[in-house]
Design an enzyme around this catalytic site. Structure first.
Site, PDB file in Angstrom:
ATOM      1  N   HIS A  89      21.617  59.850  23.338  1.00 14.45           N
ATOM      2  CA  HIS A  89      22.003  58.428  23.384  1.00 14.45           C
ATOM      3  C   HIS A  89      23.144  57.918  23.985  1.00 14.45           C
ATOM      4  CE1 HIS A  89      24.145  59.393  19.818  1.00 14.45           C
ATOM      5  NE2 HIS A  89      24.634  58.488  19.973  1.00 14.45           N
ATOM      6  N   ARG A 131      34.696  56.942  13.813  1.00 17.42           N
ATOM      7  CA  ARG A 131      34.786  56.706  15.268  1.00 17.42           C
ATOM      8  C   ARG A 131      35.356  55.570  15.489  1.00 17.42           C
ATOM      9  NH1 ARG A 131      28.952  56.154  17.570  1.00 17.42           N
ATOM     10  NH2 ARG A 131      29.328  54.083  17.958  1.00 17.42           N
ATOM     11  N   HIS A 181      25.100  61.489  24.608  1.00 19.40           N
ATOM     12  CA  HIS A 181      25.646  62.668  23.684  1.00 19.40           C
ATOM     13  C   HIS A 181      24.846  62.688  22.701  1.00 19.40           C
ATOM     14  CE1 HIS A 181      27.483  58.859  22.103  1.00 19.40           C
ATOM     15  NE2 HIS A 181      27.475  59.504  20.923  1.00 19.40           N
ATOM     16  N   ASP A 200      26.171  55.041  23.153  1.00 18.97           N
ATOM     17  CA  ASP A 200      26.283  54.166  21.984  1.00 18.97           C
ATOM     18  C   ASP A 200      26.034  52.694  22.230  1.00 18.97           C
ATOM     19  OD1 ASP A 200      27.062  56.297  20.531  1.00 18.97           O
ATOM     20  OD2 ASP A 200      29.179  56.078  20.989  1.00 18.97           O
TER      21      ASP A 200
HETATM   22  C1  SIN Z   1      27.888  59.723  17.408  1.00 16.48           C
HETATM   23  O1  SIN Z   1      26.612  59.436  18.232  1.00 16.48           O
HETATM   24  O2  SIN Z   1      28.870  58.773  17.605  1.00 16.48           O
HETATM   25  C2  SIN Z   1      27.893  60.905  16.518  1.00 16.48           C
HETATM   26  C3  SIN Z   1      28.419  61.971  17.513  1.00 16.48           C
HETATM   27  C4  SIN Z   1      28.778  63.203  16.624  1.00 16.48           C
HETATM   28  O3  SIN Z   1      28.783  62.960  15.247  1.00 16.48           O
HETATM   29  O4  SIN Z   1      29.115  64.179  16.976  1.00 16.48           O
END
Ligand code: SIN
Length: 292
Positions: A102, A263, A248, A104
Site C-alpha cells: 500500500h 510513525r 510498502h 499510506d
Molecule cells: C506501515 O504500513 O506504516 C507499517 C510498516 C511497518 O510496520 O513496517
C-alpha cells in the site's frame, strides 16, 4: 557508495532505498537536513540505524519535512502525541498494520508526502519491511500501456480496509478520493503508478471486470523484485519513505515476538495527473517569465 556533504549514503538497490550512515536525527544542522531530504528524493526511502529520539524529538524531526497529520483512525494514535501512530505487535496480535502492499492513506484527497517510522523494539529475526518504487514500476511498462493508463482515474476508498477493523465516529465518514492512475512526482517530475491494493476500489469508466483485471495486472507488475528493496530492522532504526512514489509491505512472520514503534506522517498535496502537471509547469514558467 556516494558521499553527501556530511553522511555516507549507501544505495540498497539501483531502483530504491539507501542507508544513511553518520547521522544523529535528534540534532541536525539545516545543511545536514537538506542532504537527508535530497537523499529521500533521490532514493525514495532512506534508513538510519542506532537513533535515540524521544517522542518530541521524533515529531520535531518529522516537522522539518512539513506539517504533520493525525491518522484518521485515531484509536491507533499515541494518547499524548496524536501525530504519532502506534505500530505494535506482540503475542496477542492476529494481524499487523501494513501487511498488504500500500501507499499510506491514499484515500485522502491529499495523501501524505512521507512517513517516518521509528522502531524501538524488533524481533530477533523477521519483521522486515519491503518497499517498491512506483516510478520504476511505471518506467518498466510498455509505451502503449503507459499511454492507456495516463488517461485514467481511480477511486481510493478508506472503507475498503478500515470498515473491517473499526467504525468511524458518528457523523464522520471514511476518506474517499479520486486520483490519477499515473501521477507526476511534484519534486522530480517523474511519472509513477498510483494505485494500491489496500485503498484503490476501482478504475473509473471501466466495467467491473475490466477494472479488476487491470488492477490485478498492475499489482502483479508492481511486485517485481527489480523495483524493490527490503529493510531488515534493528532496535532504534528509522525509515523515511516518500509516500508519493512508493508502496510498502510489512511482513508479519515473527509471531509471537514483539515489534513496536511509532510513525509520524507528513502532510502532502493532491497527486497531479500528467496533463495537470504539464499545465502547472507551463504556468510556473509563465510566472517565472513575468517575474524576470
Ligand atoms: C506501515 O504500513 O506504516 C507499517 C510498516 C511497518 O510496520 O513496517
Amino acid at each position: 557508495m556516494s558521499q553527501s556533504a556530511t553522511f555516507d549514503i549507501r544505495p540498497l538497490t539501483p531502483a530504491i532505498g539507501a542507508e544513511i550512515l553518520g547521522a544523529d536525527l535528534a540534532q541536525l544542522t539545516n545543511a545536514q537536513f537538506a542532504s537527508i531530504h535530497e537523499a529521500l528524493i533521490n532514493h525514495q526511502v532512506v534508513f538510519f540505524r542506532d537513533q535515540h529520539l524521544s517522542c518530541e524529538q521524533h515529531i520535531a524531526f518529522a516537522r522539518r519535512f512539513g506539517a504533520l497529520q493525525v491518522h484518521p483512525m485515531s484509536q491507533y494514535n499515541h494518547p499524548d502525541h496524536p501525530e504519532l501512530l502506534r505500530i505494535h505487535a506482540d503475542e496477542n496480535s492476529k494481524a499487523v498494520a501494513g501487511e498488504i502492499w500500500h501507499t499510506d492513506v491514499s484515500a485522502q484527497q491529499e495523501p501524505p508526502m512521507a512517513s517516518i517510522l521509528y522502531l524501538k523494539e524488533v524481533p530477533a529475526v523477521g519483521g522486515d519491511t519491503l518497499f517498491a518504487s512506483m516510478t520504476a514500476a511505471y518506467d518498466a511498462l510498455s509505451r502503449p500501456m503507459q499511454q492507456f493508463l495516463e488517461g485514467l482515474t481511480a477511486v481510493h476508498d478508506g472503507a475498503k480496509i478500515w470498515s473491517k477493523v473499526s467504525s468511524v465516529p458518528p457523523g464522520a465518514s471514511y476518506p474517499r478520493s479520486v486520483h490519477p492512475v499515473v501521477a507526476v512526482h511534484p519534486d522530480t517530475g517523474r511519472k509513477l503508478l498510483f494505485v494500491n491494493q489496500v485503498f484503490t476500489s476501482h478504475v473509473e469508466g471501466l466495467s467491473e471486470h475490466e477494472s479488476e483485471t487491470l488492477l490485478a495486472m498492475l499489482y502483479r507488475h508492481i511486485e517485481n523484485p527489480k523495483f524493490m528493496c527490503r529493510f531488515r530492522w534493528q532496535a532504534n532504526s528509522m525509515a523515511i519513505w516518500d509516500n508519493r512514489c512508493t508502496q510498502h509491505q510489512a511482513i508479519f512472520d515473527y509471531f509471537p515476538a514483539r515489534r513496536s514503534g511509532l510513525r509520524a506522517t507528513v502532510s502532502g498535496t493532491r497527486p497531479l495527473a500528467v496533463d495537470q502537471a504539464a499545465t502547472q509547469s507551463v504556468l510556473s514558467r509563465d510566472a517565472d517569465l513575468q517575474a524576470a
